[in-house]
Design a protein around this motif. Sequence first.
Motif, PDB file in Angstrom:
ATOM      1  N   LEU A 144       0.764  -1.076  -0.047  1.00 22.28           N
ATOM      2  CA  LEU A 144      -0.011   0.030   0.121  1.00 22.28           C
ATOM      3  C   LEU A 144       0.869   1.319  -0.138  1.00 22.28           C
ATOM      4  N   SER A 201      -2.323 -10.565   2.964  1.00 21.52           N
ATOM      5  CA  SER A 201      -3.365  -9.832   3.183  1.00 21.52           C
ATOM      6  C   SER A 201      -3.274  -8.899   4.367  1.00 21.52           C
ATOM      7  N   TYR A 202      -3.833  -7.511   4.530  1.00 18.16           N
ATOM      8  CA  TYR A 202      -3.698  -6.672   5.393  1.00 18.16           C
ATOM      9  C   TYR A 202      -5.004  -6.445   6.230  1.00 18.16           C
ATOM     10  N   PHE A 231      -6.895  -4.186   8.904  1.00 15.16           N
ATOM     11  CA  PHE A 231      -6.578  -2.844   9.172  1.00 15.16           C
ATOM     12  C   PHE A 231      -7.044  -2.527  10.591  1.00 15.16           C
ATOM     13  N   GLN A 232      -6.313  -1.606  11.463  1.00 16.49           N
ATOM     14  CA  GLN A 232      -6.907  -1.290  12.986  1.00 16.49           C
ATOM     15  C   GLN A 232      -8.171  -0.349  12.688  1.00 16.49           C
ATOM     16  N   GLN A 233      -9.242  -0.684  13.421  1.00 15.36           N
ATOM     17  CA  GLN A 233     -10.517  -0.208  13.502  1.00 15.36           C
ATOM     18  C   GLN A 233     -10.877  -0.021  11.872  1.00 15.36           C
ATOM     19  N   PRO A 234     -11.258  -1.254  11.442  1.00 16.34           N
ATOM     20  CA  PRO A 234     -11.467  -1.376   9.989  1.00 16.34           C
ATOM     21  C   PRO A 234     -12.975  -0.721   9.467  1.00 16.34           C
ATOM     22  N   SER A 235     -13.070  -0.181   8.414  1.00 15.54           N
ATOM     23  CA  SER A 235     -14.436   0.256   8.080  1.00 15.54           C
ATOM     24  C   SER A 235     -15.040  -0.888   7.134  1.00 15.54           C
ATOM     25  N   PHE A 292     -17.953  -2.507   4.616  1.00 18.81           N
ATOM     26  CA  PHE A 292     -18.386  -1.935   3.192  1.00 18.81           C
ATOM     27  C   PHE A 292     -19.917  -2.314   3.258  1.00 18.81           C
ATOM     28  N   GLY A 293     -20.683  -1.418   2.400  1.00 13.93           N
ATOM     29  CA  GLY A 293     -22.156  -1.546   2.036  1.00 13.93           C
ATOM     30  C   GLY A 293     -22.805  -1.571   3.165  1.00 13.93           C
ATOM     31  N   PHE A 339     -17.610  -9.522  -0.513  1.00 13.25           N
ATOM     32  CA  PHE A 339     -16.780  -8.657  -1.228  1.00 13.25           C
ATOM     33  C   PHE A 339     -15.573  -9.561  -1.862  1.00 13.25           C
ATOM     34  N   GLU A 379     -16.454 -11.609  -4.776  1.00 16.86           N
ATOM     35  CA  GLU A 379     -16.657 -10.398  -5.840  1.00 16.86           C
ATOM     36  C   GLU A 379     -15.406 -10.275  -6.647  1.00 16.86           C
ATOM     37  N   LEU A 380     -14.420 -10.269  -5.588  1.00 17.49           N
ATOM     38  CA  LEU A 380     -12.962  -9.889  -6.164  1.00 17.49           C
ATOM     39  C   LEU A 380     -12.519 -10.803  -7.002  1.00 17.49           C
ATOM     40  N   ARG A 400     -13.147 -11.546   6.689  1.00 15.82           N
ATOM     41  CA  ARG A 400     -13.058 -10.796   5.214  1.00 15.82           C
ATOM     42  C   ARG A 400     -11.584 -11.087   4.761  1.00 15.82           C
ATOM     43  N   ASN A 401     -10.682 -11.063   5.492  1.00 13.61           N
ATOM     44  CA  ASN A 401      -9.379 -11.256   5.151  1.00 13.61           C
ATOM     45  C   ASN A 401      -9.111 -12.722   5.147  1.00 13.61           C
TER      46      ASN A 401
END
Lengths: 253, 219
Positions: free
Chosen positions: B52, B80-81, B83-87, B89-90, B99, B102-103, B146-147
């Motif tokens: 990234l 695969s990364y 995140f801290q405090q992930p957001s 989706f949808g 997701f 879909e990818l 998700r990861n």
Amino acid sequence: MTNDLIVSPTALLFAVALVAIALIINFHEKIGLEKEMLVGVVRAVIQLTVVGYVLTYIIKVDRAPLTFLMMAIIIFNAALNARKRANGIPHAFAISLLAITVATGVTIVLLVLAHAVKFTPSQIVPISGMIASNAMVAIGLCYRNMNTSFHDQRQAVLERLALGATLKQASIGIVREAIRTGMSPTIDSAKTVGLVSLPGMMSGLIFAGVDPTKAIMYQIMVTFMLLAATSLGSVIACYLAYPRYYNEDLQLR
Amino acid sequence: MAVFDLRDVGLTVGDRPILHDISFTVEPGAYLTIVGPSGAGKSTVLRLLATLLTPTAGTITYLDRPQSSFDKIAYRREVSYCFQQPSLFGETVRDNLAFPFELRSRPFDAAKALAALSDVDLPAEMLDKPITELSGGEKQRVALIRNLLFPPKVLLLDEVTTGLDHDTKAIVHQLIEAGNRNGMTVIAVTHDEGEIAVAHDLLALRDGTLDKEAIRRDK
């Protein structure tokens, strides 16, 4: 057509009183737009006077190259203006130019092929202006929306990238939202046309003495034409602009 | 063959040095813990490993090939990364678990998603729950699976247990350790005292570089 549509210079001078009303409100309410307003008024007078003479000439000589040149100038200016809303998106001018050219070109070719308009400067130039200015506003809105979304949703975009999304997969939500925003004024006005506003073209024809039912036929065509042009313009601009938010390593800038 | 080999890696943004002279290797199947005070550059190291960010100095080798020679998209699906405090989706948990499918242009496998939810002790009803109704711990667990729905070779964790209660932490640890036992390499940034105490391989960062005094290696 009737010819009693002449606004005399004296009448125009009196119309300046209308500007004065706007200025007084502006001063009284301390809105701070007086300079902008005066620049707007002066520019409108100069630009419209020049365009009036240019149009008279172009319509009189009726040559295709001149008509194309006039279209090119309109599209060029529209692209310049759309770029101002891009706020640093690289190549925004080239993107806007392409988007507005395709939007205007495709729409006009279809209208001419359908015999809805004739390829004559008195019809092509005003229609080009209408299409290009609507496409310009739509594209400007798209850019502004994309800038805000890429800023506000930065982490979500990063997370999609980190999961192995392509640039399109990471951006598609933002792109769709931007296209929606760009098209919404055109769709809103299509919904309210005739109920709220009697648009310029239709009003102009009615002013000039054309039967309102015929003027309406024209307005329906204009509404459809603007829907096509703004969607084409928004889609092209957004799809060309979103990759500019990333660098060659597929990272967010 | 090392999974990662970093040589004199540095990152300067504008004229601000963020990281400098970072060199270390990560062996396959390792569980590396990275510690250090805030602002030391821990997350930046993970972001470099996740592509990234691109280092402005030194080299990063992944499986004996320069990191830059990999197709970024395929690479990020392997490394695969989280995140801290992930957001999220949808609108619903389903949008998030769909997701990764879909990818890869694959149809959503609900059974697989439900199994993943149960792995982190979340009920099946969670699948259609709006993401706005999730607690912090639930969000973090949804982001983690998700990861992991398509198991990566390397999992990069950025303080994923911060703010989780004791029981949730234990569930998350169990899941990560199970992956690690199956050969997944894990690199985790943490502040958590408990995690630091049980860490086998430990790297410490201070002021954008390795704090050599504080490095602990089992191997």
